[in-house]
Design an enzyme around this catalytic site. Structure first.
Site, PDB file in Angstrom:
ATOM      1  N   SER A 127     -91.954  21.647  43.267  1.00  0.00           N
ATOM      2  CA  SER A 127     -92.236  22.512  44.403  1.00  0.00           C
ATOM      3  C   SER A 127     -91.779  23.947  44.150  1.00  0.00           C
ATOM      4  O   SER A 127     -90.774  24.184  43.477  1.00  0.00           O
ATOM      5  CB  SER A 127     -91.518  21.964  45.647  1.00  0.00           C
ATOM      6  N   TYR A 159     -97.038  28.345  46.147  1.00  0.00           N
ATOM      7  CA  TYR A 159     -97.472  29.041  47.347  1.00  0.00           C
ATOM      8  C   TYR A 159     -97.855  30.460  46.953  1.00  0.00           C
ATOM      9  O   TYR A 159     -97.229  31.069  46.079  1.00  0.00           O
ATOM     10  CB  TYR A 159     -96.354  29.103  48.387  1.00  0.00           C
ATOM     11  N   THR A 196    -101.032  25.337  46.975  1.00  0.00           N
ATOM     12  CA  THR A 196    -101.101  24.802  48.337  1.00  0.00           C
ATOM     13  C   THR A 196    -101.844  25.785  49.238  1.00  0.00           C
ATOM     14  O   THR A 196    -101.487  26.964  49.309  1.00  0.00           O
ATOM     15  CB  THR A 196     -99.694  24.537  48.886  1.00  0.00           C
ATOM     16  N   LYS A 228    -104.461  22.208  46.552  1.00  0.00           N
ATOM     17  CA  LYS A 228    -103.853  21.145  47.347  1.00  0.00           C
ATOM     18  C   LYS A 228    -103.943  21.483  48.837  1.00  0.00           C
ATOM     19  O   LYS A 228    -103.575  22.580  49.258  1.00  0.00           O
ATOM     20  CB  LYS A 228    -102.379  20.975  46.948  1.00  0.00           C
ATOM     21  N   HIS A 240    -100.564  17.631  53.904  1.00  0.00           N
ATOM     22  CA  HIS A 240     -99.193  18.156  53.844  1.00  0.00           C
ATOM     23  C   HIS A 240     -98.197  17.150  54.443  1.00  0.00           C
ATOM     24  O   HIS A 240     -97.226  17.525  55.103  1.00  0.00           O
ATOM     25  CB  HIS A 240     -99.096  19.492  54.586  1.00  0.00           C
TER      26      HIS A 240
END
Length: 357
Positions: A107, A131, A157, A227, A251
């Site tokens: 992440s 992100y 994402t 994603k 999510h």
């Protein structure tokens, strides 16, 4: 851990161990948690159609994902702030994934940097969940660090223009412990202090567009997956704008409540991609039979987040590895009973949407 024989056992054990605020953060979803619950239930409503007298005496779970083999098409999904449940954090998770012969996706909000993860599990396969930030140089710095550390793919994402309303966190007043930050983001920002969740989300780009995505793909040296896709329309546009594939994801039920379950969304996404890219799915996978259903519906592999985190919370690296082993063992059993010698033998004919009487 010998008495824990299913993912559900690890879930219960983790709930007993974790402090209420931390448990709420990882276990909870958005608003009334309709999507959170449905994500699990939707897989269970689908029924498998076994084929008998298949003549197989040996079974394997190996599969090819994004050009390389994994021992089982169950990958480790990106989960933020893993140090909250175990001091080994993402390093322990990476070692567990490597030992299981599968991919770990790190992440952006990890408590270890990509280089540290690569060094901790040098034989493992690693992807980086990204992100997009308002400052494109921050986004690029994060992407470059992962690629330079040997990460094989970037997973962008796209379902978090704003953070979901997570009422468990509001009720417990959950806050990160003082000093617990996200070092990769801090390095990209040039910040010496820990950055809070609120500060990090405030820095993210809420207006990422298809054109912005295409520019990001063009700048990246490794395949880019998208994603957070739940519709065929968006899946088709993703591959048309250069994505190597998509992750069907809501999510973890933490963003838009009452959105589609990933089990419901998967078939139309597979049809829309039409072999032009990789299709992965996460959300609600708790059994090897869930994995079999997802593969039969056309997914190349699944990702699991909460299950491996529960393993980490209960037994550190060994706990996360045991969860992955359980899912592999259950998938192998399901394949045998379905009449398939490998995941490649699964197709939509193995699944019925009919509910039992």
């Amino acid at each position: 851990m010998g008495e824990l024989i299913s993912v559900a056992d690890f879930e219960r054990a983790a709930a007993e161990r974790l402090e209420a605020g931390v448990a709420g953060y990882f276990f909870g979803g958005a608003c009334d948690e309709v999507t959170l619950k449905e994500s699990v239930a939707a897989w269970q409503r689908l029924r498998l159609r076994p084929r008998v007298l298949a003549g197989h005496g040996e079974w394997g779970t190996q599969a090819n994902v994004l050009g390389a083999e994994v021992s089982c098409p169950v990958l480790v999904a990106p989960v933020a702030y893993q140090r909250l449940v175990d001091q080994g954090a993402e390093l322990a998770m990476a070692r567990a994934a490597a030992a299981a012969g599968t991919v770990m996706c790190l992440s952006t909000l990890a408590t270890n940097r990509p280089g540290e993860v690569a060094a901790a599990a040098p034989g493992g396969r690693h992807w980086f969940q990204l992100y997009s930030f308002r400052d494109r140089e921050v986004t690029r710095a994060l992407m470059d660090e992962a690629v330079d550390s040997g990460f094989e793919a970037i997973v962008v994402t796209v379902d978090a223009a704003r953070g979901g309303k997570r009422e468990r966190d509001l009720r417990t007043g959950f806050r990160l412990p003082e000093g617990l930050g996200v070092p990769a983001v801090q390095a990209a920002l040039g910040s010496a202090r820990a950055v809070t969740i609120e500060e990090t989300f405030a820095l993210m780009e809420p207006a990422l567009s298809w054109e912005g995505l295409e520019a990001l793909v063009g700048e990246c040296k490794v395949p880019v997956l998208i994603k957070g896709v739940l519709t065929g329309e968006d899946a088709a546009r993703a591959v048309e704008h250069g994505a190597a594939g998509v992750v069907v994801s809501n999510h973890g039920g933490r963003q838009l409540d009452c959105s589609l379950s990933t089990a419901a969304a998967l078939p139309e996404v597979v049809d829309a991609v039409a072999g032009r890219g990789t299709v992965l799915v996460d959300g609600g996978i708790r059994r090897g039979t869930d994995v079999a259903v997802a593969l039969a519906l056309g997914a190349d592999a699944v990702l699991v987040g909460r299950p491996t985190l529960w393993g980490l919370a209960v037994g550190g690296e060994a706990g996360a590895l045991r969860v992955l082993e359980l899912l592999r063992e259950e998938l192998e059993l399901a394949l045998a009973l379905l009449g398939c010698s490998s995941p490649a033998g699964l197709d939509r004919g193995h699944v019925s949407s009919s509910r039992p009487l």
